[in-house]
Every structure is written in structure tokens, then in C-alpha cells.
Design a protein around this motif. Structure first.
Motif, short mmCIF file in Angstrom:
data_model
loop_
_atom_site.label_atom_id
_atom_site.label_comp_id
_atom_site.label_asym_id
_atom_site.label_seq_id
_atom_site.Cartn_x
_atom_site.Cartn_y
_atom_site.Cartn_z
N UNK A 5 68.77 46.07 22.35
CA UNK A 5 68.97 47.52 22.36
C UNK A 5 69.66 47.98 21.09
N UNK A 6 70.63 47.22 20.63
CA UNK A 6 71.33 47.59 19.39
C UNK A 6 70.38 47.59 18.20
N UNK A 7 69.51 46.59 18.13
CA UNK A 7 68.52 46.55 17.06
C UNK A 7 67.60 47.76 17.12
N UNK A 8 67.19 48.12 18.32
CA UNK A 8 66.33 49.30 18.49
C UNK A 8 67.07 50.56 18.05
N UNK A 9 68.31 50.70 18.45
CA UNK A 9 69.10 51.88 18.08
C UNK A 9 69.33 51.97 16.58
N UNK A 10 69.32 50.82 15.91
CA UNK A 10 69.51 50.80 14.46
C UNK A 10 68.21 50.99 13.68
N UNK A 11 67.12 51.24 14.38
CA UNK A 11 65.87 51.60 13.72
C UNK A 11 64.87 50.48 13.53
N UNK A 12 65.08 49.33 14.15
CA UNK A 12 64.13 48.23 14.02
C UNK A 12 62.77 48.64 14.58
N UNK A 13 61.71 48.08 13.99
CA UNK A 13 60.35 48.39 14.43
C UNK A 13 59.87 47.45 15.53
N UNK A 14 60.54 46.31 15.70
CA UNK A 14 60.18 45.36 16.74
C UNK A 14 61.37 44.46 17.00
N UNK A 15 61.27 43.65 18.05
CA UNK A 15 62.27 42.62 18.33
C UNK A 15 61.62 41.28 18.03
N UNK A 16 62.18 40.57 17.06
CA UNK A 16 61.57 39.37 16.49
C UNK A 16 62.39 38.15 16.91
N UNK A 17 61.85 37.38 17.86
CA UNK A 17 62.53 36.19 18.37
C UNK A 17 62.13 34.98 17.53
N UNK A 18 63.09 34.41 16.79
CA UNK A 18 62.81 33.31 15.87
C UNK A 18 63.15 31.97 16.52
#
Length: 232
Positions: A45-58
């Protein structure tokens, strides 16, 4: 993957043992900290709120159950971004079928076309058979990569790192992609190899690649009609 960048979450350790890994402190030495599903959901959620375009699980392979546990918690909090499965390609088709519909984008590496090289440098028995079966399954699930307004939404993106002395067997890999996957496959052909971690212990990996070694792979991709192969 879009103007906002990729919201990357690294997981400690990896199911491959690449002796030249540039992130070896994470993949080999386990750098990181243990988190609960609730904390992992909050990270998304924090990544989304910071403007990320996707969630990238490495390197998610060995913690897929924990990711699946955290996802409903994140969705309840408003997660709406595409989910990226960012892996080394050494995947179980059985597990991939179990998670069908969970991830929007598969982003595997195809590292080698020679099992002997894969075993020597990544401790990966039967690598070619396993990676090709896995990538075929990934493509079956999500198809060719769909990009809209500069954002990757769904599909398969394959990465290939060119190695010195043609150790990766790049031509055979590109032939496989063209014949068995799709000529419209996005293939990110990478030139950033440099010797790190234990690579200097092996003469054949102890230098960067030459411009000739890289260019011949790019030119081969063009020659066989991989229209979406790109330099990186």
C-alpha cells in the motif's frame, strides 16, 4: 514499467545459486528482516501511495505462500496495481498453475541454454528443461505483454543477461522464444554483467562482456524476427 516506476519488494534468499549475483547480500547472505503478512500488505500500500505503477516481487518463489497470504489484506486496504512475479525462471509448473490468476505480469530470466553451464554457475540441475516449461506456462496464463500509455498491465516480459565468452547460449534462447513462445514477446537483452561475488574465481566470468558479444545477440534477435527485443 511506467512513469511512476516499479514498486519493488526484495525477498531474502533465492532458489538459484548464481555465483555472479549482483544482489548476493540478499540472495545468498539473507540480508533483510522477517515481516508479518500485515507488514507486507502495508508495504504494498505504501508503494502504491508513493506512485508506483506496479508491485514487483523479486525472487518470490520460496515465499509464494506468504505473499498469497498477504495479498487479501492489501486488497482490503485498496491495492489495485498490477502484480509482477519477478524470478530467475527456475520455477515449478505445478506451483505456477496453482497461482494462476494471482499475478498480472510474469518477468522471468532465461539465463542459460546449456544445463552444464547452469549447474556450474547457478547450481541449477536440468535448468533448460525447467525454465522452458515454466516460461511456456507463464505465457499460457498471461499472454504477450500489454502496454497502455507507457504502463505494463499484463503479460510476459523475458529478461536475458548476456554473459562473457557466450556462456549463456543466447542464440538458442532467442530461438526458443521465437518458436515456442511468440515473436511478439518482450525480451529485455541486458548488457550489465560485471564480475562480482565469486565470479573472479572463474576465468571465463572474470571480465565484462565486449560490445561485439552484446551486439551479436541484439542483431540475432532482429534477424530471427523478435520484434520486441530491446537493449538494456
Amino acid at each position: 514499467m511506467g512513469r511512476g516506476g516499479s514498486g519493488t519488494i526484495f525477498f531474502s534468499f533465492c532458489n538459484l545459486g548464481c555465483i555472479y549475483c549482483q544482489n548476493y547480500t540478499i540472495s545468498h547472505q539473507g540480508e533483510g528482516e522477517e515481516v508479518t503478512p500485515q507488514v507486507l500488505a502495508r508495504m504494498m500500500i505504501t508503494l502504491q501511495e508513493n506512485g508506483a505503477e506496479n508491485i514487483n516481487f523479486v525472487t518470490p518463489t520460496h515465499v509464494i505462500a506468504q505473499i498469497v497470504e498477504a495479498l487479501p489484506l492489501a486488497i482490503e486496504k485498496g491495492l489495485r496495481l498490477p502484480l509482477v512475479y519477478n524470478c530467475g525462471g527456475y520455477e515449478s509448473c505445478e506451483v505456477l498453475k496453482l497461482i494462476e490468476g494471482v499475478f498480472d505480469i510474469y518477468m522471468p530470466d532465461i539465463k542459460y541454454s546449456d544445463n552444464r553451464i547452469a549447474l556450474k554457475f547457478s547450481n541449477a540441475p536440468n535448468y533448460w528443461e525447467i525454465v522452458t516449461s515454466a516460461v511456456v506456462e507463464m505465457h499460457r496464463q498471461v499472454g504477450d505483454l500489454i502496454i497502455k500509455e507507457g504502463r505494463a498491465l499484463r503479460g510476459l516480459l523475458i529478461r536475458h543477461l548476456v554473459l562473457p565468452n557466450r556462456l549463456a547460449g543466447s542464440f538458442k534462447i532467442l530461438d526458443f522464444i521465437k518458436k515456442e513462445i511468440s515473436s511478439d514477446t518482450y525480451v529485455n537483452i541486458m548488457a550489465q554483467y560485471y564480475p562480482c561475488y565469486k565470479a573472479y574465481q572463474f576465468e571465463e566470468l572474470s571480465r565484462r562482456i565486449t560490445e561485439e558479444e552484446y551486439s551479436e545477440v541484439i542483431e540475432y534477435a532482429k534477424r530471427i524476427g523478435l520484434r520486441r527485443a530491446c537493449r538494456h
